[in-house]
Write an enzyme that holds these catalytic residues in place. Structure first.
Site, PDB file in Angstrom:
ATOM      1  N   TRP A 278       0.856  -1.207   0.000  1.00 15.54           N
ATOM      2  CA  TRP A 278       0.000   0.000   0.000  1.00 15.54           C
ATOM      3  C   TRP A 278       0.887   1.250   0.000  1.00 15.54           C
ATOM      4  CZ3 TRP A 278      -4.865   1.285  -0.915  1.00 15.54           C
ATOM      5  CH2 TRP A 278      -5.871   0.324  -0.780  1.00 15.54           C
ATOM      6  N   TRP A 307     -18.894  21.750   1.618  1.00 18.15           N
ATOM      7  CA  TRP A 307     -18.540  21.365   2.992  1.00 18.15           C
ATOM      8  C   TRP A 307     -19.171  22.337   3.975  1.00 18.15           C
ATOM      9  CZ3 TRP A 307     -16.405  16.781   2.588  1.00 18.15           C
ATOM     10  CH2 TRP A 307     -15.627  16.467   1.482  1.00 18.15           C
ATOM     11  N   TRP A 360     -11.832  17.258   3.717  1.00 17.94           N
ATOM     12  CA  TRP A 360     -10.791  16.289   4.095  1.00 17.94           C
ATOM     13  C   TRP A 360      -9.403  16.925   4.163  1.00 17.94           C
ATOM     14  CZ3 TRP A 360      -7.073  15.477   0.268  1.00 17.94           C
ATOM     15  CH2 TRP A 360      -7.427  15.853  -1.025  1.00 17.94           C
TER      16      TRP A 360
HETATM   17  P1  FAD Z   1       1.998  -1.431  10.278  1.00 16.50           P
HETATM   18  O1  FAD Z   1       0.601  -1.949  10.311  1.00 16.50           O
HETATM   19  O2  FAD Z   1       2.991  -2.193  11.028  1.00 16.50           O
HETATM   20  O3  FAD Z   1       2.413  -1.328   8.735  1.00 16.50           O
HETATM   21  C1  FAD Z   1       3.779  -1.376   8.315  1.00 16.50           C
HETATM   22  C2  FAD Z   1       4.108  -0.194   7.439  1.00 16.50           C
HETATM   23  O4  FAD Z   1       3.369  -0.242   6.243  1.00 16.50           O
HETATM   24  C3  FAD Z   1       3.789   1.152   8.055  1.00 16.50           C
HETATM   25  O5  FAD Z   1       4.802   1.560   8.943  1.00 16.50           O
HETATM   26  C4  FAD Z   1       3.669   2.033   6.825  1.00 16.50           C
HETATM   27  O6  FAD Z   1       4.927   2.424   6.345  1.00 16.50           O
HETATM   28  C5  FAD Z   1       3.048   1.079   5.813  1.00 16.50           C
HETATM   29  N1  FAD Z   1       1.590   1.217   5.792  1.00 16.50           N
HETATM   30  C6  FAD Z   1       0.709   0.560   6.567  1.00 16.50           C
HETATM   31  N2  FAD Z   1      -0.546   0.884   6.223  1.00 16.50           N
HETATM   32  C7  FAD Z   1      -0.446   1.762   5.214  1.00 16.50           C
HETATM   33  C8  FAD Z   1      -1.397   2.461   4.427  1.00 16.50           C
HETATM   34  N3  FAD Z   1      -2.710   2.302   4.593  1.00 16.50           N
HETATM   35  N4  FAD Z   1      -0.941   3.309   3.484  1.00 16.50           N
HETATM   36  C9  FAD Z   1       0.374   3.472   3.282  1.00 16.50           C
HETATM   37  N5  FAD Z   1       1.318   2.840   3.994  1.00 16.50           N
HETATM   38  C10 FAD Z   1       0.920   1.986   4.941  1.00 16.50           C
HETATM   39  N6  FAD Z   1       1.113   6.251   7.120  1.00 16.50           N
HETATM   40  C11 FAD Z   1       2.264   6.956   7.179  1.00 16.50           C
HETATM   41  O7  FAD Z   1       3.351   6.354   7.166  1.00 16.50           O
HETATM   42  N7  FAD Z   1       2.246   8.324   7.224  1.00 16.50           N
HETATM   43  C12 FAD Z   1       1.083   9.035   7.239  1.00 16.50           C
HETATM   44  O8  FAD Z   1       1.116  10.267   7.257  1.00 16.50           O
HETATM   45  C13 FAD Z   1      -0.142   8.308   7.222  1.00 16.50           C
HETATM   46  N8  FAD Z   1      -1.340   8.960   7.282  1.00 16.50           N
HETATM   47  C14 FAD Z   1      -2.503   8.233   7.233  1.00 16.50           C
HETATM   48  C15 FAD Z   1      -3.741   8.914   7.239  1.00 16.50           C
HETATM   49  C16 FAD Z   1      -4.936   8.210   7.168  1.00 16.50           C
HETATM   50  C17 FAD Z   1      -6.250   8.961   7.165  1.00 16.50           C
HETATM   51  C18 FAD Z   1      -4.914   6.797   7.077  1.00 16.50           C
HETATM   52  C19 FAD Z   1      -6.201   6.016   7.000  1.00 16.50           C
HETATM   53  C20 FAD Z   1      -3.709   6.115   7.062  1.00 16.50           C
HETATM   54  C21 FAD Z   1      -2.493   6.808   7.141  1.00 16.50           C
HETATM   55  N9  FAD Z   1      -1.242   6.141   7.131  1.00 16.50           N
HETATM   56  C22 FAD Z   1      -0.077   6.875   7.162  1.00 16.50           C
HETATM   57  C23 FAD Z   1      -1.163   4.681   6.972  1.00 16.50           C
HETATM   58  C24 FAD Z   1      -1.137   3.870   8.280  1.00 16.50           C
HETATM   59  O9  FAD Z   1      -2.175   4.267   9.121  1.00 16.50           O
HETATM   60  C25 FAD Z   1       0.187   3.977   9.020  1.00 16.50           C
HETATM   61  O10 FAD Z   1       1.259   3.718   8.149  1.00 16.50           O
HETATM   62  C26 FAD Z   1       0.255   2.966  10.170  1.00 16.50           C
HETATM   63  O11 FAD Z   1      -0.796   3.174  11.073  1.00 16.50           O
HETATM   64  C27 FAD Z   1       1.591   3.085  10.874  1.00 16.50           C
HETATM   65  O12 FAD Z   1       1.685   2.203  11.936  1.00 16.50           O
HETATM   66  P2  FAD Z   1       2.626   0.936  11.881  1.00 16.50           P
HETATM   67  O13 FAD Z   1       3.984   1.325  11.482  1.00 16.50           O
HETATM   68  O14 FAD Z   1       2.464   0.242  13.185  1.00 16.50           O
HETATM   69  O15 FAD Z   1       1.934   0.104  10.716  1.00 16.50           O
END
Ligand code: FAD
Length: 472
Positions: A278, A307, A360
């Site tokens: 992703w 909005w 948003w």
């Molecule tokens: P894990 O579940 O362990 O995932 C591993 C890695 O995969 C993450 O560290 C991240 O690099 C990547 N990842 C996971 N989910 C996503 C996703 N949906 N989209 C893109 N990459 C993903 N992620 C960010 O890194 N920066 C942001 O600014 C950010 N903003 C977000 C805003 C919204 C509204 C939403 C819905 C999601 C966002 N995310 C963002 C994606 C995701 O929520 C976070 O990457 C994740 O919560 C980070 O926690 P983790 O490292 O424990 O994730």
């Protein structure tokens, strides 16, 4: 020869292709450079936490590079344009022949890199690498040679290519001969100071966290990742956003524990890898559609939504005072730690857009201003997904109910009680609707009434989206 490695969001020594390539020629002098651009960062809503983490990480990186006899020079420029002038000057001063860097894909960053090439003397060569991704943007394409608009076919095409060509890690360069050029101090930055949780600048500790996650948590990731109170995600996001750890290193640790995991698509290892894809998808998207970096929705007609943008409601959402416990607990987690669980990012984003009918982009900016892991592509992708304005989005008529979402993902209210101590005494059954319990039992709770009634808000949102769609 003198090689300059320009560090940006690749604050690491291991698996850094730009650094490794610059060090290939054993006789070349190698200098590192980092340019902080606080004014530009402010314009990009970069959080103080992220800036503090960068600063602390640079201090460590400078030591790691010093052990290889590579001085890391540190400079500050107000903005990207000035930073290019600094590099041009520096190239003259140190008679640089070649510049090496890992690509960034945001619109302004790409514009900056083009400007560098325009301004440099023609005999200085630039070498660019895709060090922070598995693949080069615009190489995973559909049958019409276009970027995919939907994640799953992108994922499948990506995997086909990836498995045929599994990447190697770039190892740490050998120490070099000592240079007379000295590293300068990583100065304090013109930015507010703010503590950040979960992330540490020490690379060994960061890698241990990755290793531990792969060994201990990945197996149950599929079942447990959506329950915020279990804390079963990796907490690696800021390392990945700033390039302290690379996605290839994540893959390396994962595959050590789970060889051939991609053949078991229901496994925790695959589900976690899917999240890294992703990340990849959103990075590729901003290259294919640069207007995404300019506050534009992917789906045109959604720009016509009227909005409500009620500033009081926005404030209540930001501060975690909406009267919906799961939303408020999540926003308080964000405000206090600089990180929020993925499921909660989805629910809080949906609430802002579809319950409060707030643009948003307001939420996107607020998240950036708080997150230590703020990343334009992932944040924009996540917000546009939740707002139904993006690729692959949830359809606009599918609207999360904040109460039932809370019941589903925090059934006993463990997470809520952690962040809203005012609700500590509310029984599990009523934790998502505490006022109902308080009224029935004649209790007083110091917690706001719901800011909107979900069923009414839902109807208004559907009308607003439908009106915008009709006028298309
Ligand atoms: P894990 O579940 O362990 O995932 C591993 C890695 O995969 C993450 O560290 C991240 O690099 C990547 N990842 C996971 N989910 C996503 C996703 N949906 N989209 C893109 N990459 C993903 N992620 C960010 O890194 N920066 C942001 O600014 C950010 N903003 C977000 C805003 C919204 C509204 C939403 C819905 C999601 C966002 N995310 C963002 C994606 C995701 O929520 C976070 O990457 C994740 O919560 C980070 O926690 P983790 O490292 O424990 O994730």
């Amino acid at each position: 020869k003198t090689n300059l490695v320009w560090f940006r969001n690749d604050l690491r020594v291991l698996d850094n292709p730009a650094l490794s390539k610059a060090c290939e020629d054993k006789d070349a002098s190698v200098i590192g450079l980092y340019i902080a651009t606080p004014q530009q960062w402010r314009a990009h809503d970069m959080s103080a936490r992220q800036v503090c983490f960068i600063h602390d990480r640079l201090i460590e990186l400078q030591k790691e590079l010093a052990a290889l006899n590579i001085p890391l020079l540190f400079q500050t420029s107000d903005n990207f344009t000035d930073s290019i002038d600094e590099i041009v000057q520096l190239c003259k001063k140190h008679a640089v022949d070649q510049i090496f860097y890992n690509n960034q894909y945001e619109y302004n960053e790409r514009k900056r890199d083009r400007l560098l090439k325009d301004k440099l003397d023609s005999d200085i060569k630039c070498f660019e690498f895709d060090g922070n991704l598995f693949s080069t943007p615009l190489t995973v394409l559909n049958g019409q040679q276009q970027m995919y608009k939907v994640f799953t076919p992108f994922r499948n095409a990506f995997l086909d290519l990836f498995i045929q060509n599994i990447p190697n890690i770039h190892s740490k360069p050998e120490p070099r001969k000592k240079l007379t050029i000295k590293a300068n101090k990583i100065a304090a930055l013109d930015y507010p100071k703010e503590d950040y949780d979960f992330f540490v600048p020490d690379i060994q500790k960061a890698l241990e966290k990755l290793e531990e996650f792969c060994a201990e948590k990945v197996e149950d990731y599929t079942e447990k990742r959506d329950i915020p109170s279990l804390d079963y995600t990796s907490h690696l996001s800021a390392y990945l956003a700033l390039g302290v750890i690379s996605v290839r290193q994540c893959f390396q640790y994962l595959v050590q524990e789970y060889p051939d995991f991609w053949e078991k698509q229901k496994s925790g290892a695959f589900t976690w890898f899917n999240e890294l894809i992703w990340r990849e998808f959103y990075q590729h998207l901003i290259v294919a559609h640069p207007y995404l970096c300019k506050h534009k929705p992917f789906i045109d007609w959604t720009d016509r939504i009227k909005w409500k943008n009620n500033p009081d409601h926005f404030e209540q959402w930001k501060t975690g005072n909406t009267g919906y416990p799961i939303i408020d607990a999540a926003m308080r987690q964000l405000n206090q730690t600089g990180w929020m669980h993925n499921r909660l990012r989805m629910i809080t984003a949906s609430f802002l857009v579809k319950d409060l009918l707030i643009d948003w982009r307001w939420g996107e900016r607020y998240f950036m201003s708080q997150l230590t892991d703020g990343d334009l592509a992932a944040n924009n992708g996540g917000w546009q997904w939740a707002a139904s304005t993006g690729t692959d989005s949830t359809p606009y008529f599918r609207i999360f109910n904040p109460t039932t979402q809370g019941q589903r993902f925090d059934p006993k209210g463990d997470f809520i009680r952690q962040w809203i101590p005012e609700l500590a005494k509310v029984p599990d059954k009523f934790i998502h609707e505490p006022h109902i319990w308080a009224e029935k039992n004649g209790k007083l709770i110091d917690y706001p009434q719901p800011v909107v009634i979900h069923d009414i808000a839902r109807k208004e949102t559907l009308e607003a989206f439908e009106a915008a769609k009709k006028s298309a």
